[in-house]
Design a protein around this motif. Structure first.
Motif, PDB file in Angstrom:
ATOM      1  N   MET A   1       0.842  -1.185   0.000  1.00 50.98           N
ATOM      2  CA  MET A   1       0.000   0.000   0.000  1.00 50.98           C
ATOM      3  C   MET A   1       0.888   1.249   0.000  1.00 50.98           C
ATOM      4  O   MET A   1       1.892   1.311   0.689  1.00 50.98           O
ATOM      5  N   THR A   2       0.515   2.240  -0.786  1.00 54.01           N
ATOM      6  CA  THR A   2       1.267   3.494  -0.833  1.00 54.01           C
ATOM      7  C   THR A   2       0.533   4.567  -0.039  1.00 54.01           C
ATOM      8  O   THR A   2      -0.665   4.489   0.160  1.00 54.01           O
ATOM      9  N   SER A   3       1.293   5.538   0.395  1.00 53.01           N
ATOM     10  CA  SER A   3       0.713   6.674   1.110  1.00 53.01           C
ATOM     11  C   SER A   3       1.071   7.929   0.323  1.00 53.01           C
ATOM     12  O   SER A   3       2.186   8.429   0.436  1.00 53.01           O
ATOM     13  N   MET A   4       0.133   8.388  -0.490  1.00 53.71           N
ATOM     14  CA  MET A   4       0.451   9.486  -1.395  1.00 53.71           C
ATOM     15  C   MET A   4       0.015  10.845  -0.879  1.00 53.71           C
ATOM     16  O   MET A   4       0.020  11.818  -1.622  1.00 53.71           O
ATOM     17  N   TRP A   5      -0.315  10.965   0.398  1.00 52.28           N
ATOM     18  CA  TRP A   5      -0.736  12.262   0.919  1.00 52.28           C
ATOM     19  C   TRP A   5       0.406  13.272   0.898  1.00 52.28           C
ATOM     20  O   TRP A   5       0.176  14.456   0.668  1.00 52.28           O
ATOM     21  N   LEU A   6       1.640  12.830   1.141  1.00 53.76           N
ATOM     22  CA  LEU A   6       2.763  13.764   1.178  1.00 53.76           C
ATOM     23  C   LEU A   6       3.047  14.385  -0.199  1.00 53.76           C
ATOM     24  O   LEU A   6       3.136  15.612  -0.307  1.00 53.76           O
ATOM     25  N   PRO A   7       3.152  13.580  -1.280  1.00 52.90           N
ATOM     26  CA  PRO A   7       3.320  14.208  -2.591  1.00 52.90           C
ATOM     27  C   PRO A   7       2.133  15.099  -2.975  1.00 52.90           C
ATOM     28  O   PRO A   7       2.315  16.156  -3.588  1.00 52.90           O
ATOM     29  N   ARG A   8       0.938  14.677  -2.600  1.00 50.40           N
ATOM     30  CA  ARG A   8      -0.236  15.510  -2.908  1.00 50.40           C
ATOM     31  C   ARG A   8      -0.153  16.855  -2.174  1.00 50.40           C
ATOM     32  O   ARG A   8      -0.449  17.898  -2.739  1.00 50.40           O
ATOM     33  N   ALA A   9       0.257  16.813  -0.909  1.00 55.92           N
ATOM     34  CA  ALA A   9       0.418  18.059  -0.152  1.00 55.92           C
ATOM     35  C   ALA A   9       1.479  18.944  -0.794  1.00 55.92           C
ATOM     36  O   ALA A   9       1.316  20.173  -0.875  1.00 55.92           O
ATOM     37  N   MET A  10       2.555  18.341  -1.268  1.00 56.24           N
ATOM     38  CA  MET A  10       3.599  19.110  -1.947  1.00 56.24           C
ATOM     39  C   MET A  10       3.044  19.722  -3.238  1.00 56.24           C
ATOM     40  O   MET A  10       3.368  20.857  -3.590  1.00 56.24           O
ATOM     41  N   GLY A  11       2.197  18.978  -3.922  1.00 53.48           N
ATOM     42  CA  GLY A  11       1.559  19.510  -5.128  1.00 53.48           C
ATOM     43  C   GLY A  11       0.673  20.704  -4.827  1.00 53.48           C
ATOM     44  O   GLY A  11       0.703  21.714  -5.537  1.00 53.48           O
ATOM     45  N   VAL A  12      -0.096  20.604  -3.756  1.00 52.82           N
ATOM     46  CA  VAL A  12      -0.965  21.719  -3.355  1.00 52.82           C
ATOM     47  C   VAL A  12      -0.114  22.941  -2.983  1.00 52.82           C
ATOM     48  O   VAL A  12      -0.418  24.071  -3.379  1.00 52.82           O
ATOM     49  N   ALA A  13       0.963  22.711  -2.226  1.00 53.09           N
ATOM     50  CA  ALA A  13       1.848  23.825  -1.840  1.00 53.09           C
ATOM     51  C   ALA A  13       2.489  24.469  -3.067  1.00 53.09           C
ATOM     52  O   ALA A  13       2.572  25.695  -3.169  1.00 53.09           O
ATOM     53  N   THR A  14       2.913  23.642  -4.012  1.00 59.36           N
ATOM     54  CA  THR A  14       3.524  24.156  -5.237  1.00 59.36           C
ATOM     55  C   THR A  14       2.512  24.959  -6.055  1.00 59.36           C
ATOM     56  O   THR A  14       2.821  26.032  -6.571  1.00 59.36           O
ATOM     57  N   ALA A  15       1.294  24.428  -6.182  1.00 58.89           N
ATOM     58  CA  ALA A  15       0.251  25.134  -6.933  1.00 58.89           C
ATOM     59  C   ALA A  15      -0.079  26.467  -6.270  1.00 58.89           C
ATOM     60  O   ALA A  15      -0.238  27.493  -6.951  1.00 58.89           O
ATOM     61  N   ALA A  16      -0.162  26.465  -4.940  1.00 62.13           N
ATOM     62  CA  ALA A  16      -0.458  27.708  -4.217  1.00 62.13           C
ATOM     63  C   ALA A  16       0.643  28.737  -4.432  1.00 62.13           C
ATOM     64  O   ALA A  16       0.359  29.923  -4.670  1.00 62.13           O
ATOM     65  N   TYR A  17       1.894  28.302  -4.369  1.00 65.77           N
ATOM     66  CA  TYR A  17       3.019  29.214  -4.619  1.00 65.77           C
ATOM     67  C   TYR A  17       2.939  29.753  -6.049  1.00 65.77           C
ATOM     68  O   TYR A  17       3.101  30.957  -6.279  1.00 65.77           O
ATOM     69  N   GLY A  18       2.681  28.875  -7.002  1.00 63.45           N
ATOM     70  CA  GLY A  18       2.584  29.306  -8.401  1.00 63.45           C
ATOM     71  C   GLY A  18       1.484  30.333  -8.611  1.00 63.45           C
ATOM     72  O   GLY A  18       1.670  31.332  -9.321  1.00 63.45           O
ATOM     73  N   LEU A  19       0.343  30.111  -7.998  1.00 65.30           N
ATOM     74  CA  LEU A  19      -0.760  31.076  -8.118  1.00 65.30           C
ATOM     75  C   LEU A  19      -0.410  32.396  -7.434  1.00 65.30           C
ATOM     76  O   LEU A  19      -0.761  33.469  -7.926  1.00 65.30           O
ATOM     77  N   ALA A  20       0.300  32.312  -6.312  1.00 66.07           N
ATOM     78  CA  ALA A  20       0.718  33.535  -5.620  1.00 66.07           C
ATOM     79  C   ALA A  20       1.683  34.341  -6.485  1.00 66.07           C
ATOM     80  O   ALA A  20       1.557  35.567  -6.587  1.00 66.07           O
ATOM     81  N   VAL A  21       2.628  33.671  -7.136  1.00 70.60           N
ATOM     82  CA  VAL A  21       3.573  34.366  -8.023  1.00 70.60           C
ATOM     83  C   VAL A  21       2.839  34.939  -9.230  1.00 70.60           C
ATOM     84  O   VAL A  21       3.149  36.048  -9.679  1.00 70.60           O
ATOM     85  N   THR A  22       1.857  34.208  -9.733  1.00 63.83           N
ATOM     86  CA  THR A  22       1.087  34.709 -10.871  1.00 63.83           C
ATOM     87  C   THR A  22       0.347  35.995 -10.489  1.00 63.83           C
ATOM     88  O   THR A  22       0.326  36.962 -11.255  1.00 63.83           O
ATOM     89  N   ALA A  23      -0.225  35.999  -9.309  1.00 63.50           N
ATOM     90  CA  ALA A  23      -0.964  37.181  -8.849  1.00 63.50           C
ATOM     91  C   ALA A  23      -0.035  38.325  -8.447  1.00 63.50           C
ATOM     92  O   ALA A  23      -0.358  39.497  -8.668  1.00 63.50           O
TER      93      ALA A  23
END
Length: 120
Positions: A1-23
């Motif tokens: 069994m895999t636990s993919m919550w950590l990569p998903r959280a990193m994806g959310v953090a990356t997306a949030a940073y990207g949107l912040a830089v865009t704005a």
């Protein structure tokens, strides 16, 4: 069994940073010593921000371990490319070490989440 919550959280953090830089491109530009008053430089920062948002969302929404590893690879390669490009662009300036550390750091953090995609 895999636990993919950590990569998903990193994806959310990356997306949030990207949107912040865009704005607000100054989030990326000022630490590099560049003026956010330059329209062309703001456009480049926004392109990087949108790329980060898209790759972060892909990482957060990857349906399985294989897709997750591909999304992680894309994210890490993007961050390492940023480290090279920004490191070259700010060569000779005091901000160089910080620009490289931040971009390479994001890449290394993201790479570290790949272990969560391996079946245990």
């Amino acid at each position: 069994m895999t636990s993919m919550w950590l990569p998903r959280a990193m994806g959310v953090a990356t997306a949030a940073y990207g949107l912040a830089v865009t704005a607000r491109p100054a989030i990326l530009l000022e630490p590099c010593g560049w003026s956010p008053d330059d329209r062309a430089v703001r456009a480049v920062a926004r392109m990087a921000g949108l790329r980060d948002a898209a790759s972060g969302l892909a990482l957060a929404a990857a349906p399985g371990p294989g897709a997750m590893r591909l999304a992680i690879t894309v994210r890490v390669c993007s961050d390492l490319a940023d480290a090279v490009v920004l490191g070259t662009a700010v060569r000779g300036q005091r901000q160089r070490a910080k620009a490289i550390a931040v971009t390479a750091g994001w890449g290394l953090l993201c790479a570290a989440t790949a272990a969560a995609t391996v079946r245990r």
